[in-house]
Design a protein around this motif. Structure first.
Motif, PDB file in Angstrom:
ATOM      1  N   THR A   7      95.224  52.221  58.075  1.00  0.00           N
ATOM      2  CA  THR A   7      94.216  52.774  59.066  1.00  0.00           C
ATOM      3  C   THR A   7      94.266  52.070  60.533  1.00  0.00           C
ATOM      4  O   THR A   7      94.146  52.866  61.596  1.00  0.00           O
ATOM      5  CB  THR A   7      92.773  52.463  58.588  1.00  0.00           C
ATOM      6  OG1 THR A   7      92.724  53.203  57.217  1.00  0.00           O
ATOM      7  CG2 THR A   7      91.802  52.972  59.545  1.00  0.00           C
ATOM      8  N   PHE A   8      94.269  50.831  60.441  1.00  0.00           N
ATOM      9  CA  PHE A   8      94.727  49.882  61.682  1.00  0.00           C
ATOM     10  C   PHE A   8      95.846  50.481  62.494  1.00  0.00           C
ATOM     11  O   PHE A   8      96.005  50.598  63.800  1.00  0.00           O
ATOM     12  CB  PHE A   8      94.645  48.475  61.408  1.00  0.00           C
ATOM     13  CG  PHE A   8      94.728  47.687  62.388  1.00  0.00           C
ATOM     14  CD1 PHE A   8      94.246  47.876  63.911  1.00  0.00           C
ATOM     15  CD2 PHE A   8      95.777  46.626  62.650  1.00  0.00           C
ATOM     16  CE1 PHE A   8      94.280  47.320  64.903  1.00  0.00           C
ATOM     17  CE2 PHE A   8      95.924  45.906  63.756  1.00  0.00           C
ATOM     18  CZ  PHE A   8      95.023  46.379  64.994  1.00  0.00           C
ATOM     19  N   LYS A   9      96.870  50.819  61.683  1.00  0.00           N
ATOM     20  CA  LYS A   9      98.264  50.997  62.464  1.00  0.00           C
ATOM     21  C   LYS A   9      97.818  52.453  63.062  1.00  0.00           C
ATOM     22  O   LYS A   9      98.510  52.626  64.213  1.00  0.00           O
ATOM     23  CB  LYS A   9      99.367  51.306  61.424  1.00  0.00           C
ATOM     24  CG  LYS A   9     100.747  51.456  61.961  1.00  0.00           C
ATOM     25  CD  LYS A   9     101.688  51.331  60.766  1.00  0.00           C
ATOM     26  CE  LYS A   9     101.707  52.457  59.877  1.00  0.00           C
ATOM     27  NZ  LYS A   9     102.571  52.405  58.650  1.00  0.00           N
ATOM     28  N   ASN A  10      97.307  53.380  62.542  1.00  0.00           N
ATOM     29  CA  ASN A  10      97.117  54.678  63.034  1.00  0.00           C
ATOM     30  C   ASN A  10      96.359  54.355  64.407  1.00  0.00           C
ATOM     31  O   ASN A  10      96.380  55.158  65.180  1.00  0.00           O
ATOM     32  CB  ASN A  10      96.218  55.378  62.198  1.00  0.00           C
ATOM     33  CG  ASN A  10      95.945  56.857  62.983  1.00  0.00           C
ATOM     34  OD1 ASN A  10      96.722  57.420  63.205  1.00  0.00           O
ATOM     35  ND2 ASN A  10      94.709  56.958  62.918  1.00  0.00           N
ATOM     36  N   ASN A  13      98.572  53.057  67.069  1.00  0.00           N
ATOM     37  CA  ASN A  13      99.330  54.243  67.528  1.00  0.00           C
ATOM     38  C   ASN A  13      98.521  55.287  68.461  1.00  0.00           C
ATOM     39  O   ASN A  13      99.048  55.818  69.622  1.00  0.00           O
ATOM     40  CB  ASN A  13     100.179  55.014  66.515  1.00  0.00           C
ATOM     41  CG  ASN A  13     101.263  54.093  65.606  1.00  0.00           C
ATOM     42  OD1 ASN A  13     101.758  53.265  66.385  1.00  0.00           O
ATOM     43  ND2 ASN A  13     101.263  54.437  64.490  1.00  0.00           N
ATOM     44  N   GLN A  14      97.266  55.383  68.394  1.00  0.00           N
ATOM     45  CA  GLN A  14      96.518  56.215  68.960  1.00  0.00           C
ATOM     46  C   GLN A  14      96.179  55.418  70.488  1.00  0.00           C
ATOM     47  O   GLN A  14      95.962  56.076  71.450  1.00  0.00           O
ATOM     48  CB  GLN A  14      95.252  56.710  68.236  1.00  0.00           C
ATOM     49  CG  GLN A  14      95.570  57.538  67.131  1.00  0.00           C
ATOM     50  CD  GLN A  14      95.835  58.934  67.662  1.00  0.00           C
ATOM     51  OE1 GLN A  14      95.264  59.453  68.671  1.00  0.00           O
ATOM     52  NE2 GLN A  14      96.863  59.586  67.107  1.00  0.00           N
ATOM     53  N   ASP A  46     113.327  57.674  74.605  1.00  0.00           N
ATOM     54  CA  ASP A  46     112.662  57.543  73.133  1.00  0.00           C
ATOM     55  C   ASP A  46     111.913  56.324  73.005  1.00  0.00           C
ATOM     56  O   ASP A  46     111.765  55.868  71.781  1.00  0.00           O
ATOM     57  CB  ASP A  46     113.740  58.139  72.054  1.00  0.00           C
ATOM     58  CG  ASP A  46     113.199  58.425  70.809  1.00  0.00           C
ATOM     59  OD1 ASP A  46     111.912  58.934  70.673  1.00  0.00           O
ATOM     60  OD2 ASP A  46     113.827  58.138  69.653  1.00  0.00           O
ATOM     61  N   ILE A  47     111.220  55.758  73.799  1.00  0.00           N
ATOM     62  CA  ILE A  47     110.569  54.548  73.697  1.00  0.00           C
ATOM     63  C   ILE A  47     109.528  54.714  72.745  1.00  0.00           C
ATOM     64  O   ILE A  47     109.057  53.625  71.910  1.00  0.00           O
ATOM     65  CB  ILE A  47     110.027  54.066  75.318  1.00  0.00           C
ATOM     66  CG1 ILE A  47     111.551  53.579  75.985  1.00  0.00           C
ATOM     67  CG2 ILE A  47     109.289  52.913  75.058  1.00  0.00           C
ATOM     68  CD1 ILE A  47     112.266  52.842  75.355  1.00  0.00           C
ATOM     69  N   GLU A  48     108.579  55.752  72.860  1.00  0.00           N
ATOM     70  CA  GLU A  48     107.565  55.874  72.047  1.00  0.00           C
ATOM     71  C   GLU A  48     107.724  55.678  70.722  1.00  0.00           C
ATOM     72  O   GLU A  48     107.232  54.929  69.977  1.00  0.00           O
ATOM     73  CB  GLU A  48     106.756  57.112  72.397  1.00  0.00           C
ATOM     74  CG  GLU A  48     105.322  57.375  71.502  1.00  0.00           C
ATOM     75  CD  GLU A  48     104.427  56.700  72.203  1.00  0.00           C
ATOM     76  OE1 GLU A  48     103.411  56.556  71.597  1.00  0.00           O
ATOM     77  OE2 GLU A  48     104.385  56.457  73.479  1.00  0.00           O
ATOM     78  N   LEU A 104     102.740  43.742  70.966  1.00  0.00           N
ATOM     79  CA  LEU A 104     101.929  44.868  70.541  1.00  0.00           C
ATOM     80  C   LEU A 104     102.071  45.809  71.242  1.00  0.00           C
ATOM     81  O   LEU A 104     101.656  47.112  70.876  1.00  0.00           O
ATOM     82  CB  LEU A 104     100.589  44.431  70.081  1.00  0.00           C
ATOM     83  CG  LEU A 104      99.910  45.266  69.240  1.00  0.00           C
ATOM     84  CD1 LEU A 104     100.405  45.832  68.240  1.00  0.00           C
ATOM     85  CD2 LEU A 104      98.392  44.464  68.794  1.00  0.00           C
ATOM     86  N   GLY A 105     102.312  45.861  72.483  1.00  0.00           N
ATOM     87  CA  GLY A 105     102.143  47.177  73.561  1.00  0.00           C
ATOM     88  C   GLY A 105     101.063  47.061  74.570  1.00  0.00           C
ATOM     89  O   GLY A 105     100.352  45.696  74.747  1.00  0.00           O
TER      90      GLY A 105
END
Length: 368
Positions: A7-10, A13-14, A46-48, A104-105
């Motif tokens: 859930t946290f990974k989603n 990504n969002q 293709d970085i994303e 982490l971005g």
């Protein structure tokens, strides 16, 4: 994989995006972003997808986790600190290539927004449509709100890890420190905030807005075990004396002129005595680059004379680290395109070098 991590990974990504992409642009600084992406991912296309693959490795990563928050909407003098995450990262990679930290971005930033509480429902729905392609998305849309929301989940999932935040104006430290302090309290850990700054950041509000670069400290005080656990160093630009801030808010301050007059070793002794006497377990360091004298750090929104030197700051940090683990930190207010000296790139590079030295030390300490 646990359900909570999935859930946290989603949410990551969002709500986040690849490092360096926090400033939304089409062509501006494209070459700089590509250089950063080449350094991090070995390519600039293709970085994303590559970034999302890297997120899978977060559970096994280093304790120090870098998060960029490219927002300067909470500033109010000279803007430009939104470019801090891109430039500080690039400087760290160039000057400290062996530094070990998981990136982490960046928080996804709509540059006109600060916090969701200032928005009506229609605006939130429209911004959700822009960020998440879904006006009914459950995720927040403003940088401070996104940061706090993501970090509450981060600390719940990875209680042993810490965030090194790169801003951004200093309002960004509000969600960074708030989530950190609340997580530590849940773990029964007494944590102090060591705050380097030319300014107190203890306004209740500024022009009617309660969350901004000059007020964020006020709004984390209740998350501290004791208000004196906010220790401020380098203060020198204030309309009120030290006695006002300490008596009104209960914080502890060490002004820049005291460092000069008493010597850095005397100030260190006072700080360490307080940490020992109060039985502080861990420390978060929030570093506004304007704590340094403008000779060393002029690429910032409010450069100030008569400040700390990088050497004095590092002496204090080394002493603090020897007493308490540094488990969270941030570097704020570096504005690479802002120059009050007329020296241009010289000013920028000097400021970035000073900020990178301090950042590298803090990241190394967080990894211990």
């Amino acid at each position: 994989m646990t359900a909570s991590w999935s859930t946290f990974k989603n949410k990551i990504n969002q709500c986040l995006c690849p490092p360096g992409n926090g400033v939304f642009t089409v062509n501006t600084a494209k070459e700089r972003k590509e250089r950063l992406h080449n350094a991090l991912f070995g390519q600039s296309h293709d970085i994303e997808s590559l970034w999302q693959q890297s997120v899978e490795k977060l559970p096994e990563s280093t304790n120090a986790v870098i998060l960029g928050i490219a927002s300067d909407c909470g500033g109010g003098i000279l803007r430009g600190a939104n470019w801090g995450p891109l430039f500080v990262r690039s400087t760290l990679l160039e000057q400290y290539p062996d530094l070990n930290a998981f990136d982490l971005g960046d928080v996804r930033v709509i540059p006109h927004l600060l916090h969701d509480k200032y928005l009506n429902e229609a605006t939130i729905a429209n911004c959700r449509k822009a960020l998440y392609q879904d006006e009914n998305s459950p995720f927040p849309v403003s940088p401070l709100t996104i940061t706090e929301d993501v970090l509450h989940d981060f600390y719940a999932e990875f209680p042993k890890k810490g965030i090194f935040g790169i801003g951004g104006d200093h309002s960004v430290s509000y969600p960074l420190t708030k989530a950190y302090l609340q997580a530590k309290k849940k773990q029964g850990i007494r944590a102090a905030i060591i705050h380097f700054d030319a300014h107190t950041d203890l306004l209740v509000e500024r022009l009617g807005i309660d969350l901004c670069f000059g007020s964020w400290c006020t709004h984390i005080l209740d998350d501290l075990t004791d208000r004196r656990d906010l220790i401020q160093i380098g203060i020198r630009s204030s309309g009120k004396p030290k006695s006002h801030w300490e008596s009104t808010f209960g914080v502890k301050q060490h002004w820049a002129h005291e460092v000069k007059e008493q010597g850095v070793e005397a100030i260190i002794a006072k700080i360490i005595k307080q940490l020992k006497d109060d039985k502080v377990d861990e420390v978060y360091v929030s570093f506004d680059i304007d704590a340094l004298d403008e000779t060393y750090a002029s690429a910032t929104g409010t450069p100030e004379p008569d400040g700390l030197s990088p050497n004095e700051s590092m002496q204090i940090l080394r002493a603090v680290a020897a007493q308490c683990p540094i488990t969270g930190a941030d570097m704020m207010e570096i504005a690479p395109f802002t120059d009050s000296t007329g020296l241009g790139e010289v000013s920028r590079d000097r400021t970035l070098a000073a900020g990178a030295e301090i950042s590298a030390f803090l990241i190394e300490e967080m990894n211990k």
